[in-house]
Design an enzyme around this catalytic site. Structure first.
Site, PDB file in Angstrom:
ATOM      1  N   TRP A   1     -51.684  -7.225   5.193  1.00 20.00           N
ATOM      2  CA  TRP A   1     -51.417  -7.755   4.558  1.00 20.00           C
ATOM      3  C   TRP A   1     -51.801  -8.972   4.136  1.00 20.00           C
ATOM      4  O   TRP A   1     -52.334  -9.608   5.099  1.00 20.00           O
ATOM      5  CB  TRP A   1     -50.169  -8.083   5.734  1.00 20.00           C
ATOM      6  CG  TRP A   1     -48.826  -8.639   4.880  1.00 20.00           C
ATOM      7  CD1 TRP A   1     -47.788  -8.753   4.554  1.00 20.00           C
ATOM      8  CD2 TRP A   1     -48.151 -10.378   5.365  1.00 20.00           C
ATOM      9  NE1 TRP A   1     -47.071  -9.628   4.647  1.00 20.00           N
ATOM     10  CE2 TRP A   1     -46.680 -11.002   4.834  1.00 20.00           C
ATOM     11  CE3 TRP A   1     -48.909 -11.612   6.069  1.00 20.00           C
ATOM     12  CZ2 TRP A   1     -47.053 -11.409   5.260  1.00 20.00           C
ATOM     13  CZ3 TRP A   1     -48.035 -12.926   6.290  1.00 20.00           C
ATOM     14  CH2 TRP A   1     -47.490 -12.963   5.095  1.00 20.00           C
TER      15      TRP A   1
ATOM     16  N   GLU B   1     -33.187  -9.943   1.238  1.00 16.87           N
ATOM     17  CA  GLU B   1     -35.491  -9.531   1.470  1.00 16.87           C
ATOM     18  C   GLU B   1     -36.036  -7.555   1.145  1.00 16.87           C
ATOM     19  O   GLU B   1     -36.624  -7.006   0.493  1.00 16.87           O
ATOM     20  CB  GLU B   1     -35.676  -8.756   3.202  1.00 16.87           C
ATOM     21  CG  GLU B   1     -34.375  -7.877   4.419  1.00 16.87           C
ATOM     22  CD  GLU B   1     -35.338  -7.991   5.077  1.00 16.87           C
ATOM     23  OE1 GLU B   1     -36.413  -8.790   5.715  1.00 16.87           O
ATOM     24  OE2 GLU B   1     -34.288  -7.691   6.247  1.00 16.87           O
TER      25      GLU B   1
ATOM     26  N   GLU C   1     -26.595 -12.789   8.252  1.00 13.37           N
ATOM     27  CA  GLU C   1     -27.714 -11.928   8.148  1.00 13.37           C
ATOM     28  C   GLU C   1     -27.904 -10.403   6.997  1.00 13.37           C
ATOM     29  O   GLU C   1     -28.654 -10.521   6.405  1.00 13.37           O
ATOM     30  CB  GLU C   1     -27.899 -10.430   9.483  1.00 13.37           C
ATOM     31  CG  GLU C   1     -27.520  -9.319   9.798  1.00 13.37           C
ATOM     32  CD  GLU C   1     -29.231  -9.636  10.105  1.00 13.37           C
ATOM     33  OE1 GLU C   1     -30.268 -10.706  10.176  1.00 13.37           O
ATOM     34  OE2 GLU C   1     -30.024  -8.318   9.624  1.00 13.37           O
TER      35      GLU C   1
ATOM     36  N   ARG D   1     -46.750  -2.418   9.051  1.00 13.85           N
ATOM     37  CA  ARG D   1     -47.265  -3.287   8.630  1.00 13.85           C
ATOM     38  C   ARG D   1     -47.841  -4.284   8.161  1.00 13.85           C
ATOM     39  O   ARG D   1     -48.645  -5.716   8.366  1.00 13.85           O
ATOM     40  CB  ARG D   1     -48.947  -3.406  10.392  1.00 13.85           C
ATOM     41  CG  ARG D   1     -48.278  -2.801  11.650  1.00 13.85           C
ATOM     42  CD  ARG D   1     -49.314  -2.656  12.440  1.00 13.85           C
ATOM     43  NE  ARG D   1     -49.730  -3.488  12.754  1.00 13.85           N
ATOM     44  CZ  ARG D   1     -49.325  -4.432  13.699  1.00 13.85           C
ATOM     45  NH1 ARG D   1     -47.894  -3.620  14.783  1.00 13.85           N
ATOM     46  NH2 ARG D   1     -49.933  -5.254  14.851  1.00 13.85           N
TER      47      ARG D   1
ATOM     48  N   LYS E   1     -30.421 -10.065   4.905  1.00 17.51           N
ATOM     49  CA  LYS E   1     -30.730  -8.158   4.386  1.00 17.51           C
ATOM     50  C   LYS E   1     -30.568  -7.541   2.837  1.00 17.51           C
ATOM     51  O   LYS E   1     -31.610  -6.832   2.270  1.00 17.51           O
ATOM     52  CB  LYS E   1     -29.635  -7.609   5.336  1.00 17.51           C
ATOM     53  CG  LYS E   1     -30.143  -6.198   5.925  1.00 17.51           C
ATOM     54  CD  LYS E   1     -30.601  -5.555   7.334  1.00 17.51           C
ATOM     55  CE  LYS E   1     -31.925  -7.048   7.650  1.00 17.51           C
ATOM     56  NZ  LYS E   1     -32.402  -7.069   8.503  1.00 17.51           N
TER      57      LYS E   1
ATOM     58  N   LYS F   1     -43.239  -5.894   8.794  1.00 21.16           N
ATOM     59  CA  LYS F   1     -42.567  -5.626  10.061  1.00 21.16           C
ATOM     60  C   LYS F   1     -43.109  -6.735  11.414  1.00 21.16           C
ATOM     61  O   LYS F   1     -42.062  -7.198  11.381  1.00 21.16           O
ATOM     62  CB  LYS F   1     -42.294  -4.117  10.465  1.00 21.16           C
ATOM     63  CG  LYS F   1     -41.496  -4.059  11.378  1.00 21.16           C
ATOM     64  CD  LYS F   1     -40.099  -2.764  10.729  1.00 21.16           C
ATOM     65  CE  LYS F   1     -39.315  -3.089  11.943  1.00 21.16           C
ATOM     66  NZ  LYS F   1     -38.411  -4.061  11.773  1.00 21.16           N
TER      67      LYS F   1
ATOM     68  N   HIS G   1     -18.288 -28.338   0.289  1.00 23.26           N
ATOM     69  CA  HIS G   1     -18.926 -30.105   1.048  1.00 23.26           C
ATOM     70  C   HIS G   1     -20.651 -29.506  -0.685  1.00 23.26           C
ATOM     71  O   HIS G   1     -21.239 -30.449  -0.323  1.00 23.26           O
ATOM     72  CB  HIS G   1     -19.871 -30.234   2.017  1.00 23.26           C
ATOM     73  CG  HIS G   1     -18.169 -30.478   2.947  1.00 23.26           C
ATOM     74  ND1 HIS G   1     -17.314 -31.816   2.880  1.00 23.26           N
ATOM     75  CD2 HIS G   1     -17.370 -29.824   3.980  1.00 23.26           C
ATOM     76  CE1 HIS G   1     -16.368 -31.989   3.685  1.00 23.26           C
ATOM     77  NE2 HIS G   1     -16.332 -30.340   4.062  1.00 23.26           N
TER      78      HIS G   1
ATOM     79  N   CYS H   1     -51.213  -6.486   9.065  1.00 23.22           N
ATOM     80  CA  CYS H   1     -52.279  -5.528   8.891  1.00 23.22           C
ATOM     81  C   CYS H   1     -51.796  -4.279  10.862  1.00 23.22           C
ATOM     82  O   CYS H   1     -51.216  -4.919  11.623  1.00 23.22           O
ATOM     83  CB  CYS H   1     -53.377  -6.628   9.221  1.00 23.22           C
ATOM     84  SG  CYS H   1     -53.612  -7.798   8.141  1.00 23.22           S
TER      85      CYS H   1
ATOM     86  N   ASN I   1     -56.907  -7.674  12.537  1.00 26.81           N
ATOM     87  CA  ASN I   1     -56.012  -7.887  12.418  1.00 26.81           C
ATOM     88  C   ASN I   1     -55.838  -8.971  12.915  1.00 26.81           C
ATOM     89  O   ASN I   1     -55.950  -9.297  14.141  1.00 26.81           O
ATOM     90  CB  ASN I   1     -55.166  -7.065  13.053  1.00 26.81           C
ATOM     91  CG  ASN I   1     -53.308  -7.187  13.440  1.00 26.81           C
ATOM     92  OD1 ASN I   1     -52.658  -8.165  12.632  1.00 26.81           O
ATOM     93  ND2 ASN I   1     -52.901  -6.849  14.193  1.00 26.81           N
ATOM     94  N   GLY I   2     -54.987 -10.582  12.059  1.00 31.49           N
ATOM     95  CA  GLY I   2     -55.266 -12.013  12.784  1.00 31.49           C
ATOM     96  C   GLY I   2     -55.578 -12.946  12.572  1.00 31.49           C
ATOM     97  O   GLY I   2     -55.825 -12.592  10.975  1.00 31.49           O
TER      98      GLY I   2
HETATM   99  O1  M6R Z   1     -39.962  -8.616  15.639  1.00 29.38           O
HETATM  100  P1  M6R Z   1     -39.209  -9.582  15.482  1.00 29.38           P
HETATM  101  O2  M6R Z   1     -37.819  -9.372  15.887  1.00 29.38           O
HETATM  102  O3  M6R Z   1     -39.328 -10.791  15.796  1.00 29.38           O
HETATM  103  O4  M6R Z   1     -39.091 -10.194  13.918  1.00 29.38           O
HETATM  104  C1  M6R Z   1     -38.387 -11.088  13.199  1.00 29.38           C
HETATM  105  C2  M6R Z   1     -38.476 -11.566  12.349  1.00 29.38           C
HETATM  106  O5  M6R Z   1     -39.656 -11.335  11.017  1.00 29.38           O
HETATM  107  C3  M6R Z   1     -37.750  -9.749  11.682  1.00 29.38           C
HETATM  108  O6  M6R Z   1     -35.828  -9.957  12.175  1.00 29.38           O
HETATM  109  C4  M6R Z   1     -36.983  -9.957   9.794  1.00 29.38           C
HETATM  110  O7  M6R Z   1     -36.705 -10.914   9.728  1.00 29.38           O
HETATM  111  C5  M6R Z   1     -37.076  -8.180   9.624  1.00 29.38           C
HETATM  112  N1  M6R Z   1     -37.319  -8.371   8.316  1.00 29.38           N
HETATM  113  C6  M6R Z   1     -35.468  -8.767   9.422  1.00 29.38           C
HETATM  114  O8  M6R Z   1     -35.293  -7.807   8.731  1.00 29.38           O
END
Ligand code: M6R
Length: 611
Positions: free
Chosen positions: A77, A491, A484, A27, A488, A606, A507, A2, A103-104
């Site tokens: 969000w 997501e 990673e 956000r 990527k 984010k 396994h 948010c 926000n929170g």
């Molecule tokens: O801001 P941060 O690095 O703490 O965020 C951690 C994760 O939320 C962040 O890396 C998330 O997995 C991203 N969407 C990855 O692309």
């Protein structure tokens, strides 16, 4: 999660708020809304879905908004309640006079809601936030002073909040207050701003005032007062920020993600110049702050989430041998609920791009309570996580707008390389790593080589977009890079992709392989290269389609692979720095082929500021 904005001044309020929200879209983007205070009347406009829907609503009602001089806005969000108009912020009191954005998460909202409902307050949403509006309204009706009402109400709230609050009868101010959620005040000339984060203020002002937990800002057009919860006025310093509007522009790229991928060679060059000015010298701390007594450290624990967690796994592979100290990597969300053995002999390192990730902040807080030494790696030196330790290592990747982390991941790797080398040189009191340091200097140019011709990666990404299941396999230091790569593509393209230690295939996961699956071996020449090739053979024998990423030229023509992308070879320990680029690009091109909303993937935000 948010984003919130507030504005008081002579400019067109709705324009300022919408602009601010546009720059906070990373956000959250489930719904949005603005509220304007116009001549003792509060007008609220809300829309579900993307911010564009609120812009359309605004276009219809623009003339009605012309005279307002103060307003607040929100981009959501969803946590409590679906992304409907009813649940969108701002939320308003029953008499229509008090309005707020939040926000929170208010943890005790159920109990408060019950009480308020029994007292006659009528709720119109499923949100925790609406509780705060009625609570402040109840206090306001007793004291008729917004500032006092807010102070009294927040003392009854448990959880995290950043609020902007307006009252129709107090047209000279907006109240801003925070606890465990970010909020900053932008200082202008005869106008002032409130925002969750700096991008909302870029191009408006570069004078910032940071609010701390439980500080209350009374934001007027001409000035800002900050008080504690006892009503004492606090002397706050105004800081100057250096961001220019370019940092939040796509600079001609189709997506922020592609722009940010392309920024990586320049970022790495800058980092190296700062911390390794000459390969022959010891690693320099530059202006990073680090005060660690390594002689006391018996174990090192990394805590992080998502992409940052993957960076930590890569560090483990080098730090253990460089420092000869056991290193463990724990997802912050797991760390905070496990039996905590951390003590004064532990070094706990939190990695967070945003510095606002709730789980990582809580993990660091707990480690501090257990007397561990701490280091924080973050891309945002002004973020909440930096309040827990003076040992802050800035990533210096610049503002990352795309929800999918790319350049910040590479900058995390770079920071972890130089910090690991720095600590190791301190420990042994000698200059070390000369060949590695020399090779590091070569990497920005090699990155540029990869980025100069994207045709093969694009073609492979487009092919991958046709698969429903993708297996990333690797061993050793390349395993976290494979993890990673899988994260990527998952997501941003929504393809089910998972990473496996390639020796683990047999396994269990091998049962899933058939002619409709894609396998991506991530191969770097070194200790486990041949072993990973054997695992590729096993996958090939099950008719899987094998698309390799390798730094061995010979793999280009290998019959084992349906296709292979070859990147330049560097020392195995450094290979993640180069390999992250093709993996990010594969995900990007697969998602683009599928027409996904790359910079704002569904269900994500984010900064994940809730547990
Ligand atoms: O801001 P941060 O690095 O703490 O965020 C951690 C994760 O939320 C962040 O890396 C998330 O997995 C991203 N969407 C990855 O692309």
């Amino acid at each position: 999660m948010c984003g919130i904005v507030g504005y008081i001044g002579n400019n067109a309020v709705a324009d300022v708020l919408l602009n601010g929200l546009k720059n906070l879209e990373y956000r959250g983007y489930d719904s949005s809304g603005i509220a304007l205070n116009d001549n003792h009347t509060i007008e609220v406009y809300k829309a579900s879905g993307k911010l564009g829907n609120l812009y359309q609503l605004y276009a219809k009602h623009q003339p009605q908004m012309a005279n307002a001089h103060q307003g607040i806005g929100h981009i959501r969000w969803a946590t409590h309640g679906k992304a409907t108009i009813e649940n969108a912020h701002p939320h308003i009191s029953n008499d229509g006079k008090l309005v707020l954005v939040h926000n929170g998460i208010i943890e005790n909202y159920k109990e408060l809601r019950n009480k308020l409902e029994n007292q006659g307050f009528v709720f119109h949403s499923e949100t925790d936030t609406e509780t705060a509006v009625h609570l402040i309204d109840r206090e306001y009706k007793l004291c008729h002073n917004l500032e006092t009402a807010v102070i009294r109400a927040i003392k009854q709230l448990k959880g995290a909040f950043a609020f902007c609050i307006m009252h129709a009868d107090e047209t000279d101010k907006i109240i801003a207050v925070r606890k465990n959620a970010p909020l900053i005040i932008g200082i202008g000339k005869d106008e002032n701003f409130i925002a969750s984060d700096i991008p909302a203020l870029i191009g408006k002002t570069n004078q910032i005032l940071h609010l701390n937990d439980e500080e209350i800002a009374i934001v007027h057009k001409s000035h800002v007062e900050v008080k504690d919860t006892k009503g004492n006025t606090l002397n706050k310093t105004i800081e100057k920020i250096e961001f220019s509007p370019e940092v939040i522009s796509k600079a001609g790229y189709k997506h922020f993600m592609l722009k940010e991928i392309n920024e990586q060679p320049a970022i790495l060059r800058k980092i190296l110049q700062k911390h390794l000015p000459k390969a022959e010298d010891r690693v320099a701390l530059a202006d990073s702050k680090l005060n660690i007594d390594l002689s006391q450290v018996r174990n090192i624990t990394f805590v992080a989430c998502g992409t940052s967690l993957h960076a930590a796994y890569i560090a483990k592979a080098t730090w253990e041998k460089w420092l000869n100290i056991p290193v463990e990597v724990v997802a912050a969300s797991e760390f905070i609920y496990r039996y905590n053995l951390t003590d004064e002999h532990s070094l706990v390192i939190g990695i967070s791009q945003s510095g606002e990730t709730a789980d990582t902040i809580t993990a660091i807080k707990q480690a501090k309570e257990h007397n561990a030494q701490l280091i924080i790696l973050t891309n945002r030196e002004d973020s909440s996580i930096t309040h827990y330790s003076a040992n802050v290592i800035p990533l210096e990747a610049g503002i990352e707008v795309s929800v999918a982390a790319t350049k910040s991941f590479m900058a995390q790797l770079a920071a972890l390389y130089w910090t690991g080398m720095y600590l190791s040189e301190q420990k042994d009191n000698q200059n070390k790593f000369l060949p590695l340091k020399r090779e590091l200097y070569e990497i920005p140019a090699l990155m540029e080589e990869i980025l100069s011709d994207l045709s093969d990666i694009k073609r492979m990404g487009e092919k991958l977009s046709k698969f429903k299941q993708i297996f990333y396999i690797a061993r050793g230091i390349m395993l976290p890079i494979a993890m990673e790569g899988a994260l990527k593509i998952k997501e941003i393209s929504y393809i089910n992709a998972n990473a496996y230690a390639s020796g683990e295939l047999k396994h269990g996961p091998i049962a899933l392989l058939d002619k409709d699956t894609a396998v991506i071996p991530v191969l770097a020449q070194g200790a486990v290269y041949e072993k990973t090739l054997s695992n590729c053979e096993e996958a090939k024998a099950r008719q899987a389609n094998i698309f390799a990423l390798s730094n061995n030229d010979k793999d280009k023509e290998a019959a084992l692979f349906d296709e292979a992308i070859i990147i330049p070879e560097v020392a195995e320990d450094l290979s993640p720095l180069l390999m992250c680029l093709p993996l990010q690009l594969l995900a990007y091109f697969a998602a683009d082929e599928l027409g996904r909303e790359i910079d704002q993937p569904r269900n994500l935000a984010k900064s994940v500021t809730v547990e």
